[in-house]
Write a protein that holds these residues in place. Structure first.
Motif, PDB file in Angstrom:
ATOM      1  N   LYS A  95      -1.513   9.742  -3.612  1.00 20.50           N
ATOM      2  CA  LYS A  95      -2.416  10.267  -2.584  1.00 20.50           C
ATOM      3  C   LYS A  95      -3.345  11.333  -3.168  1.00 20.50           C
ATOM      4  O   LYS A  95      -4.533  11.356  -2.838  1.00 20.50           O
ATOM      5  N   SER A 100      -4.848   5.376  -0.737  1.00 21.91           N
ATOM      6  CA  SER A 100      -4.535   5.410   0.689  1.00 21.91           C
ATOM      7  C   SER A 100      -3.550   4.300   1.022  1.00 21.91           C
ATOM      8  O   SER A 100      -3.655   3.187   0.494  1.00 21.91           O
ATOM      9  N   LEU A 130      -0.639   0.684  -1.455  1.00 21.67           N
ATOM     10  CA  LEU A 130      -1.716   1.662  -1.515  1.00 21.67           C
ATOM     11  C   LEU A 130      -2.908   1.058  -2.235  1.00 21.67           C
ATOM     12  O   LEU A 130      -2.750   0.202  -3.111  1.00 21.67           O
TER      13      LEU A 130
END
Length: 145
Positions: A95, A100, A130
């Protein structure tokens, strides 16, 4: 695949490997699954690991940047990865690096002890998919006045 060595090792041997990562292009959906409507070749970062005694030195971040650069070199504008949902240290690293969470997947298996005849077994584990957009952002002119 990439590995970090040559002087970054906490041991006395300058050639000890302290980190590694895999990067391959695989046909997956945007949420990292092998089947679905939007399957296409995408770079998938895998198995990022840093020796516990070498953590906190930017090695994981360096490996991520090397994979992102390689994916761009290959002509891709995104990179995907999957991580166990309970791996808070890795999730925080990703992150902070601009990744994301785009999906959850509970169909991935992870090893567990005590399988058939006391050997290795597998169990379902929640994983997060992600994604990071690698496309160049708009060029912003510096404010002069």
């Amino acid at each position: 695949n990439a590995a970090v060595s040559n002087g970054l090792s906490p041991s006395t041997s300058p050639s000890s490997v302290v980190g590694c990562v895999g990067l391959e292009v695989v046909p997956v959906t945007l949420d990292g699954k092998p089947q679905g409507e939007d399957v296409q070749p995408r770079p998938l970062l895998e198995f990022l690991a840093v020796d516990p005694s070498a953590r906190g030195r930017g090695i994981g971040k360096s490996l991520l940047k090397q994979c992102e650069a390689k994916a761009r070199e290959w002509g891709y504008d995104e990179i995907l990865l999957q991580v166990a949902a309970d791996n808070d240290i890795a999730i925080n690293l990703y992150k902070k690096a601009g990744y994301s969470v785009i999906a959850e997947d509970n169909t991935i298996l992870r090893p567990k002890e005590g399988g058939l005849f006391g050997g290795m077994g597998f169990e379902p584990a929640l994983h997060l998919c992600l994604r990071k957009d690698l496309s160049p952002g708009p060029f912003l002119f510096p404010k002069l006045f």
